[in-house]
Design a protein around this motif. Sequence first.
Motif, PDB file in Angstrom:
ATOM      1  N   ARG A  19      23.074  16.368 -18.551  1.00  0.00           N
ATOM      2  CA  ARG A  19      22.606  15.107 -19.125  1.00  0.00           C
ATOM      3  C   ARG A  19      22.017  15.307 -20.515  1.00  0.00           C
ATOM      4  N   ASP A  20      21.298  16.427 -20.721  1.00  0.00           N
ATOM      5  CA  ASP A  20      20.674  16.636 -22.031  1.00  0.00           C
ATOM      6  C   ASP A  20      21.706  16.856 -23.116  1.00  0.00           C
ATOM      7  N   ALA A  21      22.867  17.457 -22.770  1.00  0.00           N
ATOM      8  CA  ALA A  21      23.925  17.633 -23.763  1.00  0.00           C
ATOM      9  C   ALA A  21      24.495  16.284 -24.186  1.00  0.00           C
ATOM     10  N   THR A  22      24.645  15.383 -23.221  1.00  0.00           N
ATOM     11  CA  THR A  22      25.133  14.041 -23.533  1.00  0.00           C
ATOM     12  C   THR A  22      24.111  13.272 -24.358  1.00  0.00           C
ATOM     13  N   GLN A  23      22.841  13.373 -23.985  1.00  0.00           N
ATOM     14  CA  GLN A  23      21.790  12.679 -24.734  1.00  0.00           C
ATOM     15  C   GLN A  23      21.675  13.209 -26.156  1.00  0.00           C
ATOM     16  N   ALA A  24      22.015  14.476 -26.359  1.00  0.00           N
ATOM     17  CA  ALA A  24      21.976  15.066 -27.701  1.00  0.00           C
ATOM     18  C   ALA A  24      23.239  14.772 -28.494  1.00  0.00           C
ATOM     19  N   GLY A  25      24.177  14.030 -27.901  1.00  0.00           N
ATOM     20  CA  GLY A  25      25.388  13.644 -28.619  1.00  0.00           C
ATOM     21  C   GLY A  25      26.464  14.697 -28.634  1.00  0.00           C
ATOM     22  N   ASN A  26      26.411  15.662 -27.707  1.00  0.00           N
ATOM     23  CA  ASN A  26      27.394  16.758 -27.671  1.00  0.00           C
ATOM     24  C   ASN A  26      27.640  17.317 -29.077  1.00  0.00           C
ATOM     25  N   PRO A  27      26.608  17.848 -29.709  1.00  0.00           N
ATOM     26  CA  PRO A  27      26.694  18.229 -31.126  1.00  0.00           C
ATOM     27  C   PRO A  27      27.545  19.469 -31.360  1.00  0.00           C
ATOM     28  N   THR A  28      27.925  19.647 -32.616  1.00  0.00           N
ATOM     29  CA  THR A  28      28.640  20.851 -33.029  1.00  0.00           C
ATOM     30  C   THR A  28      27.632  21.872 -33.553  1.00  0.00           C
ATOM     31  N   TYR A  29      28.040  23.119 -33.550  1.00  0.00           N
ATOM     32  CA  TYR A  29      27.127  24.200 -33.942  1.00  0.00           C
ATOM     33  C   TYR A  29      26.856  24.179 -35.437  1.00  0.00           C
ATOM     34  N   ASP A  30      25.605  24.409 -35.783  1.00  0.00           N
ATOM     35  CA  ASP A  30      25.188  24.521 -37.177  1.00  0.00           C
ATOM     36  C   ASP A  30      24.360  25.793 -37.313  1.00  0.00           C
ATOM     37  N   GLU A  31      24.849  26.740 -38.092  1.00  0.00           N
ATOM     38  CA  GLU A  31      24.186  28.043 -38.206  1.00  0.00           C
ATOM     39  C   GLU A  31      22.754  27.930 -38.704  1.00  0.00           C
ATOM     40  N   LYS A  32      22.521  27.091 -39.707  1.00  0.00           N
ATOM     41  CA  LYS A  32      21.187  26.971 -40.281  1.00  0.00           C
ATOM     42  C   LYS A  32      20.215  26.335 -39.291  1.00  0.00           C
ATOM     43  N   ARG A  33      20.678  25.342 -38.562  1.00  0.00           N
ATOM     44  CA  ARG A  33      19.799  24.698 -37.581  1.00  0.00           C
ATOM     45  C   ARG A  33      19.478  25.638 -36.431  1.00  0.00           C
ATOM     46  N   CYS A  34      20.458  26.419 -36.038  1.00  0.00           N
ATOM     47  CA  CYS A  34      20.228  27.383 -34.963  1.00  0.00           C
ATOM     48  C   CYS A  34      19.193  28.422 -35.396  1.00  0.00           C
ATOM     49  N   LYS A  35      19.297  28.872 -36.630  1.00  0.00           N
ATOM     50  CA  LYS A  35      18.333  29.841 -37.153  1.00  0.00           C
ATOM     51  C   LYS A  35      16.928  29.243 -37.193  1.00  0.00           C
ATOM     52  N   ALA A  36      16.820  27.976 -37.613  1.00  0.00           N
ATOM     53  CA  ALA A  36      15.523  27.317 -37.669  1.00  0.00           C
ATOM     54  C   ALA A  36      14.940  27.133 -36.272  1.00  0.00           C
ATOM     55  N   ALA A  37      15.784  26.805 -35.296  1.00  0.00           N
ATOM     56  CA  ALA A  37      15.311  26.634 -33.925  1.00  0.00           C
ATOM     57  C   ALA A  37      14.813  27.957 -33.363  1.00  0.00           C
ATOM     58  N   ARG A  38      15.538  29.034 -33.608  1.00  0.00           N
ATOM     59  CA  ARG A  38      15.115  30.349 -33.118  1.00  0.00           C
ATOM     60  C   ARG A  38      13.791  30.766 -33.756  1.00  0.00           C
ATOM     61  N   LYS A  39      13.627  30.427 -35.017  1.00  0.00           N
ATOM     62  CA  LYS A  39      12.391  30.768 -35.718  1.00  0.00           C
ATOM     63  C   LYS A  39      11.202  30.029 -35.124  1.00  0.00           C
ATOM     64  N   ASN A  40      11.435  28.809 -34.633  1.00  0.00           N
ATOM     65  CA  ASN A  40      10.344  27.989 -34.080  1.00  0.00           C
ATOM     66  C   ASN A  40      10.133  28.211 -32.585  1.00  0.00           C
ATOM     67  N   ALA A  41      10.887  29.113 -31.990  1.00  0.00           N
ATOM     68  CA  ALA A  41      10.753  29.390 -30.561  1.00  0.00           C
ATOM     69  C   ALA A  41       9.534  30.275 -30.322  1.00  0.00           C
ATOM     70  N   GLU A  42       8.369  29.666 -30.328  1.00  0.00           N
ATOM     71  CA  GLU A  42       7.115  30.385 -30.134  1.00  0.00           C
ATOM     72  C   GLU A  42       6.282  29.655 -29.083  1.00  0.00           C
ATOM     73  N   GLY A  43       5.993  30.322 -28.009  1.00  0.00           N
ATOM     74  CA  GLY A  43       5.206  29.716 -26.945  1.00  0.00           C
ATOM     75  C   GLY A  43       6.077  29.123 -25.859  1.00  0.00           C
ATOM     76  N   ALA A  44       5.552  29.088 -24.640  1.00  0.00           N
ATOM     77  CA  ALA A  44       6.329  28.657 -23.482  1.00  0.00           C
ATOM     78  C   ALA A  44       6.805  27.218 -23.612  1.00  0.00           C
ATOM     79  N   HIS A  45       5.932  26.310 -24.055  1.00  0.00           N
ATOM     80  CA  HIS A  45       6.306  24.894 -24.124  1.00  0.00           C
ATOM     81  C   HIS A  45       7.357  24.652 -25.200  1.00  0.00           C
ATOM     82  N   ALA A  46       7.211  25.266 -26.353  1.00  0.00           N
ATOM     83  CA  ALA A  46       8.184  25.073 -27.433  1.00  0.00           C
ATOM     84  C   ALA A  46       9.561  25.599 -27.020  1.00  0.00           C
ATOM     85  N   VAL A  47       9.600  26.768 -26.404  1.00  0.00           N
ATOM     86  CA  VAL A  47      10.876  27.341 -25.978  1.00  0.00           C
ATOM     87  C   VAL A  47      11.520  26.472 -24.907  1.00  0.00           C
ATOM     88  N   ALA A  48      10.708  25.935 -23.990  1.00  0.00           N
ATOM     89  CA  ALA A  48      11.245  25.054 -22.951  1.00  0.00           C
ATOM     90  C   ALA A  48      11.869  23.797 -23.563  1.00  0.00           C
TER      91      ALA A  48
END
Length: 343
Positions: free
Chosen positions: A160-189
């Motif tokens: 369901r979350d993939a559908t709610q997110a619009g089944n997006p295509t991969y973006d290298e820069k956004r993926c890098k930014a998301a990995r950088k912000n993956a700090e703490g249990a709640h943020a990673v979840a």
Amino acid sequence: HNWAGKCKFLRAATSRAAYGWISRPMTTKDGGALAKLAFAASGLPAAADRHLAAIMLGHMADPGFASGYNVAIATLRHHMQPGQPANGTTLATMAYWLRRYGWHRTADRQWTHDDMGETIDADPQQDPRQARKQLERCRHLLREAWRRHRFRRWATSDRRDATQAGNPTYDEKRCKAARKNAEGAHAVAVLTAGTVSDAAFAAMTNDPNNARCCMCGDPNGHWLHQAWHCPANKPPTDEPTDLLQRRLGWPTATTDQRHRRRDDAILRHLTATREKILEARYHGGPRAPPQHDPTDESTNDADDDDDDDHNSGVDDDGHDHHDDHGDDDNEARRPRTGKKRRR
């Protein structure tokens, strides 16, 4: 929850298990079994998507990828040396493994990834500095192909979350930014779609009473309501940039400082939202009373309202009188009350 420490430990442990697969790549069955163990050790919620979780944990925490990656880098390094033949067991193992992640062979020492529009090769290099530079480029492209593969597996799934997110295509820069912000249990979840709203928890427990929003009492306590439409949990902006940010909080990776601050505020808000939900669900945090139908006669009875407020421990301002007392304390008070009545 020391997320960085767990990631470091899992990568180190997985690299040992992934070592030595020279003559054949690790099977998907073996790799999947080890990946499940790594996911369990990560401490991520069971609701998190396995593919997004793998991206946040890092490529070396994926045994199936790490085993082939080690062989590929060793093979490329070896065949970049002058005088090496364009064949051999390790080259065949690498070619077989590369096909899993979208690479196809276009020449004896060359592979192309159509979606990325990139090519890696093991052409001999006379200059050692050029060889190192070429090898580093191959490392980066192999990792990006893996992340793209993992992201697509989530985005095209029936979650369901993939559908709610619009089944997006991969973006290298956004993926890098998301990995950088993956700090703490709640943020990673949040970033890995591991949030469980009150409505989802009600479905999991087969108890419709759990479905109402813990913050405002709305009977439809789904994630998008609790994060973006709950009157008791105002978001920092009316509308996120896109559906991916709306559902998972992935930053837009823009260079504009104003938009970056907005991205940070959105992720902090989603992180705080999950924290409030879990606090109310598991730790006795404040919960809003259910929203009553104004046409219900029982809600117009002042005595009933007073009784409801007394029993729920909530005063007119919405403060919980029982914040500091659990069920055990309430049970402990009952016998003493009975004794006073007998006297």
